[in-house]
Design a protein around this motif. Sequence first.
Motif, mmCIF file in Angstrom:
data_model
loop_
_atom_site.group_PDB
_atom_site.id
_atom_site.type_symbol
_atom_site.label_atom_id
_atom_site.label_comp_id
_atom_site.label_asym_id
_atom_site.label_seq_id
_atom_site.Cartn_x
_atom_site.Cartn_y
_atom_site.Cartn_z
ATOM 1 N N ASP A 86 0.861 -1.181 0.000
ATOM 2 C CA ASP A 86 0.000 0.000 0.000
ATOM 3 C C ASP A 86 0.901 1.236 0.000
ATOM 4 O OD1 ASP A 86 -2.133 1.632 0.198
ATOM 5 O OD2 ASP A 86 -2.735 1.022 2.222
ATOM 6 N N SER A 87 1.385 1.622 -1.179
ATOM 7 C CA SER A 87 2.459 2.622 -1.271
ATOM 8 C C SER A 87 2.085 3.971 -0.683
ATOM 9 C CB SER A 87 2.853 2.819 -2.732
ATOM 10 O OG SER A 87 3.139 1.600 -3.307
ATOM 11 N N GLY A 88 0.850 4.421 -0.955
ATOM 12 C CA GLY A 88 0.441 5.741 -0.481
ATOM 13 C C GLY A 88 0.424 5.819 1.034
ATOM 14 N N ASN A 89 0.169 4.693 1.681
ATOM 15 C CA ASN A 89 0.159 4.675 3.145
ATOM 16 C C ASN A 89 1.472 4.170 3.720
ATOM 17 O OD1 ASN A 89 -2.489 5.607 3.310
ATOM 18 N ND2 ASN A 89 -3.312 3.541 3.016
ATOM 19 N N ASN A 90 2.474 3.943 2.851
ATOM 20 C CA ASN A 90 3.791 3.466 3.276
ATOM 21 C C ASN A 90 3.723 2.236 4.179
ATOM 22 O OD1 ASN A 90 5.129 5.536 1.915
ATOM 23 N ND2 ASN A 90 4.737 6.939 3.617
ATOM 24 N N ARG A 91 2.986 1.235 3.692
ATOM 25 C CA ARG A 91 2.852 0.012 4.505
ATOM 26 C C ARG A 91 2.573 -1.150 3.578
ATOM 27 N NH1 ARG A 91 -3.479 0.107 6.546
ATOM 28 N NH2 ARG A 91 -4.317 0.476 4.472
ATOM 29 N N PHE A 92 2.692 -2.360 4.096
ATOM 30 C CA PHE A 92 2.085 -3.479 3.363
ATOM 31 C C PHE A 92 1.148 -4.235 4.269
ATOM 32 C CE2 PHE A 92 6.253 -5.251 4.632
ATOM 33 C CZ PHE A 92 5.901 -6.442 5.220
#
Lengths: 486, 208
Positions: A86-92
Amino acid sequence: MVARIKKLRTGLLALCCLVSLGLGGELALAESAAPSYNYSYWGNAVAAPSAYEATTLITGASSGAGPFNNPQDIQVTADKQIYVLDSGNNRFVILDQDYKSVKTVDAFQFKGKAEKFNNPQGIYVTQQKEVYVADTGNKRIVHLDSSFKAVGIIEAPKSELLQANFEFQPVRVAVDKADRIYVMSAGVFDGFMEFGADGVFKSFIGANRVHVDAVEYFWKSISTKAQREQMVMYTPTEFTNLDINDEGFLYATNGDDYGDPIKKLNAQGADILRREGYYKPSGDLLYSTRSGGAPRLVDIDVSDSEIYAVLDASRGRVFTYNGDGYLLYIFGGIGNRLGEFNTPVAIEHSGDDILVLDQALGEITVFQTTEYGRTLNSAVRSYYNGDEEMASREFSKVVNLNANMEYAYAGIGKAFLRQGEYKESAEYFERSMDRTNYSKAFLLYRKEVLRGHFSTIMTGLIALVALWLGLRMFRKMKARKKVELH
Amino acid sequence: MNREALQHPLYVMVHPFNGYWDLKYERSQKTSLILSFGILFMLILTNVLGEQYSGFLVNLNNPRYLNSLLEAVYVLVPVLFWCVANWSLTTLMDGEGKFVEIFITTCFALLPIVLINFPWIWISNFISAQESSFYYFFKNFAILWSGLLMYVGIMTVHQFSPSKTIGTILLTLLAMAFMAFLTLLFFSLVQQMIAFVSTIYQEIVLRR
């Protein structure tokens, strides 16, 4: 009079019927609304039953992890856990089999310090569930173990192979069984960057070749050095994505308009993709500029039995090929309905299902096989595994579901060839337009026939020769008689 | 037409110098003309049958788009273009041939293509991929033979020297290309004129 009019009317009716028949028989165009099609031997788009159908839509909200913001990549493990980057939230986010969120990772510990991702673009999960993230914003590759603790971090490498102003911007990452790390870095034209298991940069592999057309070559050859420096530099095409199969071969897509947009690279970086199909694997063959122009392949996914699927972002379609390069089926599209996308970016398989990630909508569409797709998959798999009888049976079923599937006839033909039914085999190969195998089957059939009828043929030949000799003698005798009479 | 007249095309095939000489000075032109049309018809037939019935291994046509009439056109148009171009050129280059003679010469020269290709339509159904090189060899052989006959024929019919014949043939090919260009231009212009008239007609009709 009435009879004549009636005749005329039936004639007209028949004509109309004929004309409409002709219209009905028109081949389905790739541009048309027909949801599912395939390309025939002749390069036409012909209608085909759909092999996959969209069944589920996964959003961040529906999984319980909160909405996805600009997700860029997904990865599915063997036990069907889905890792969504989830790039926009800087997480996976890790989803389980029921598409529910089980874990969210947005920070990790490295050398006692808490670290965060910054606009990561690519993720790869190994069989031991170690996670590699291309942390693009931070210009590094992060290697996490299965409990999400950082094991190592690969920063910008130093090497003679790299230019002084080299900027390390990893966007996609893949790892083989020997823990060699392959990185696709933005702005790098020399191929993929290969790192050893210890994170040390080794070399580039599999650079695309530069295509120079004749006109350009001519101008370059007659221009001076100063002029040449003013001209556009020709650099090889960049790769757009990569995947790695069980045997450690890299499958890559690139934006090459002239060469081969899909490649399978071996350890030396040589392209070993088989292109035995009716045409080279490259997505859509027929397209118009209105519908998005040439296919733009953005992701590739290899599953078992060398079956691979590529995702075309310009028309949102998924093209699946078998190991020999035959196109098996096409599905997907750009649109607003279930099974259509806005901006598809990534494709993955989960068992027999296929998942497509949509970046703008933050959704994952799950496609499941129809009966047709299942049969075709199983046919291709059994053929790959050498079970030709099973393959033949499955291919027969495929042909019953889709008589236009020319490739399937070759599968049946091969089983007949194995059983020694050469005539039937040749017939099926002809239907599949497989000239090489047809020739093999035909030679065997011819030999069989000649052997079976050897005595008949020889007797016939000898009889013909005797007849001819006899006739000649008869004529000569007649001529002599005439001479004697005179 | 007697038996000898019918056999003359075959004689020309193997004895082109004598054969063409006889054709120009000895034979009845009417008989030769009938024979020429016969050969042309057989060539068309061979082409049509070949496209349809050649063996799978050497037949790369899509049967769905075969058109026998077009196949006939593919034979007739090049022959006519060749004759017209050659006639137009040789009248300027002191050739002695009349148009009819050129036509007859050309048609007689095409006979090897018919005689070699026709049996190969059927034989090609019984060959394998490796043996298909024979098929292509004989096809090329037929074309070469025809080319040779054409050369000798043109030389005889116009009473040219060998080198002048080669020059004439090259110029004829150039003239054919030029003719093709003019024809295309003509048709394109006619098409545009028709489109223009039909547009005006539509404008007037829809105005009411």
